[in-house]
Design a protein around this motif. Structure first.
Motif, PDB file in Angstrom:
ATOM      1  N   SER A 295      -9.960 -69.034-147.216  1.00  0.00           N
ATOM      2  CA  SER A 295     -10.254 -69.955-146.176  1.00  0.00           C
ATOM      3  C   SER A 295     -10.626 -70.961-146.562  1.00  0.00           C
ATOM      4  O   SER A 295     -11.023 -71.691-147.448  1.00  0.00           O
ATOM      5  N   ARG A 296     -10.814 -72.093-145.593  1.00  0.00           N
ATOM      6  CA  ARG A 296     -11.389 -73.489-145.651  1.00  0.00           C
ATOM      7  C   ARG A 296     -12.507 -73.796-144.926  1.00  0.00           C
ATOM      8  O   ARG A 296     -12.321 -73.462-143.719  1.00  0.00           O
ATOM      9  N   ILE A 297     -13.126 -74.569-144.306  1.00  0.00           N
ATOM     10  CA  ILE A 297     -13.960 -75.229-143.611  1.00  0.00           C
ATOM     11  C   ILE A 297     -13.673 -76.723-144.288  1.00  0.00           C
ATOM     12  O   ILE A 297     -13.856 -77.032-144.617  1.00  0.00           O
ATOM     13  N   THR A 298     -13.980 -77.033-142.705  1.00  0.00           N
ATOM     14  CA  THR A 298     -14.304 -78.551-142.367  1.00  0.00           C
ATOM     15  C   THR A 298     -15.106 -79.324-143.188  1.00  0.00           C
ATOM     16  O   THR A 298     -16.451 -78.556-143.320  1.00  0.00           O
ATOM     17  N   GLU A 299     -15.344 -80.381-143.761  1.00  0.00           N
ATOM     18  CA  GLU A 299     -16.352 -80.991-144.311  1.00  0.00           C
ATOM     19  C   GLU A 299     -17.784 -80.909-143.114  1.00  0.00           C
ATOM     20  O   GLU A 299     -18.442 -80.997-143.066  1.00  0.00           O
ATOM     21  N   LYS A 300     -17.958 -81.045-141.657  1.00  0.00           N
ATOM     22  CA  LYS A 300     -18.595 -80.751-141.435  1.00  0.00           C
ATOM     23  C   LYS A 300     -18.908 -79.676-140.480  1.00  0.00           C
ATOM     24  O   LYS A 300     -19.974 -79.446-139.981  1.00  0.00           O
ATOM     25  N   GLY A 301     -18.001 -78.557-141.148  1.00  0.00           N
ATOM     26  CA  GLY A 301     -18.199 -77.223-140.574  1.00  0.00           C
ATOM     27  C   GLY A 301     -17.751 -76.998-139.483  1.00  0.00           C
ATOM     28  O   GLY A 301     -17.667 -75.731-138.806  1.00  0.00           O
ATOM     29  N   ILE A 302     -17.161 -77.545-138.456  1.00  0.00           N
ATOM     30  CA  ILE A 302     -16.648 -77.576-137.574  1.00  0.00           C
ATOM     31  C   ILE A 302     -15.474 -76.415-137.101  1.00  0.00           C
ATOM     32  O   ILE A 302     -15.799 -75.780-136.092  1.00  0.00           O
ATOM     33  N   PHE A 303     -14.338 -76.771-138.730  1.00  0.00           N
ATOM     34  CA  PHE A 303     -13.338 -76.194-137.820  1.00  0.00           C
ATOM     35  C   PHE A 303     -13.581 -74.687-139.209  1.00  0.00           C
ATOM     36  O   PHE A 303     -13.721 -75.659-140.787  1.00  0.00           O
ATOM     37  N   LYS A 304     -13.018 -73.498-139.495  1.00  0.00           N
ATOM     38  CA  LYS A 304     -12.627 -72.767-140.443  1.00  0.00           C
ATOM     39  C   LYS A 304     -11.680 -71.856-139.705  1.00  0.00           C
ATOM     40  O   LYS A 304     -11.128 -72.083-138.595  1.00  0.00           O
ATOM     41  N   TYR A 305     -10.981 -71.450-141.001  1.00  0.00           N
ATOM     42  CA  TYR A 305      -9.589 -71.360-141.033  1.00  0.00           C
ATOM     43  C   TYR A 305      -9.741 -69.942-142.236  1.00  0.00           C
ATOM     44  O   TYR A 305      -9.961 -69.679-143.094  1.00  0.00           O
ATOM     45  N   TYR A 306      -8.537 -68.895-141.901  1.00  0.00           N
ATOM     46  CA  TYR A 306      -9.041 -67.264-142.399  1.00  0.00           C
ATOM     47  C   TYR A 306      -7.098 -67.427-143.150  1.00  0.00           C
ATOM     48  O   TYR A 306      -6.803 -67.200-142.360  1.00  0.00           O
ATOM     49  N   ALA A 307      -7.599 -66.431-144.084  1.00  0.00           N
ATOM     50  CA  ALA A 307      -6.067 -65.213-144.237  1.00  0.00           C
ATOM     51  C   ALA A 307      -6.077 -64.318-143.349  1.00  0.00           C
ATOM     52  O   ALA A 307      -7.118 -63.613-143.279  1.00  0.00           O
ATOM     53  N   GLU A 308      -5.244 -63.722-143.148  1.00  0.00           N
ATOM     54  CA  GLU A 308      -4.844 -62.284-142.761  1.00  0.00           C
ATOM     55  C   GLU A 308      -5.659 -61.875-142.713  1.00  0.00           C
ATOM     56  O   GLU A 308      -6.366 -60.802-142.334  1.00  0.00           O
ATOM     57  N   SER A 309      -5.300 -61.642-144.024  1.00  0.00           N
ATOM     58  CA  SER A 309      -5.978 -60.214-145.102  1.00  0.00           C
ATOM     59  C   SER A 309      -7.300 -60.001-144.915  1.00  0.00           C
ATOM     60  O   SER A 309      -8.073 -59.081-144.971  1.00  0.00           O
ATOM     61  N   VAL A 310      -8.211 -60.996-144.782  1.00  0.00           N
ATOM     62  CA  VAL A 310     -10.059 -61.445-144.670  1.00  0.00           C
ATOM     63  C   VAL A 310      -9.600 -61.356-143.145  1.00  0.00           C
ATOM     64  O   VAL A 310     -11.517 -61.211-143.333  1.00  0.00           O
TER      65      VAL A 310
END
Length: 115
Positions: free
Chosen positions: A45-60
């Motif tokens: 997973s990752r999150i942008t510096e201001k926390g606006i965008f979040k991304y996840y692997a399909e498995s989680v």
């Protein structure tokens, strides 16, 4: 030099929850990778510096939630409904880009899920 300190790992049972924390020495885009035993590292997973965008692997997706508290320079990974296949060393990373390439990585923390 960016410093990352992870905490919150441990051993749990199938279906349990854990929350990982990563305190950074500044404010950056951040994320989590993991390396299961005998396998290569994989993006979680990752999150942008201001926390606006979040991304996840399909498995989680649907089980893990990434968040951050910028006042504390800390990123969290809430992991629910853990499965044995989530067993891995989890690494906090910083300065992670759209391609999931990163510049800094923490020392890693063990998460073990027993069936």
């Amino acid at each position: 030099q960016v410093q990352l300190v992870e905490s919150g790992g441990g051993s749990v049972q199938n279906g349990d929850s854990l929350r990982l924390s990563c305190e950074a020495s500044g404010s950056y885009s951040m994320g989590w990778f993991r390396q299961p035993p005998g396998k290569g590292p994989e993006f979680v997973s990752r999150i942008t510096e201001k926390g606006i965008f979040k991304y996840y692997a399909e498995s989680v997706k649907g089980r893990f939630t990434i968040s951050r508290d910028n006042a504390k320079n800390t990123v969290y990974l809430q992991m629910n409904n853990l499965k044995p296949e989530d067993t891995a060393v989890y690494y906090c990373v910083a300065k992670i880009d759209l391609a999931n390439d990163y510049e800094y990585r923490g020392q890693g923390i063990q998460v073990t899920v027993s069936s």
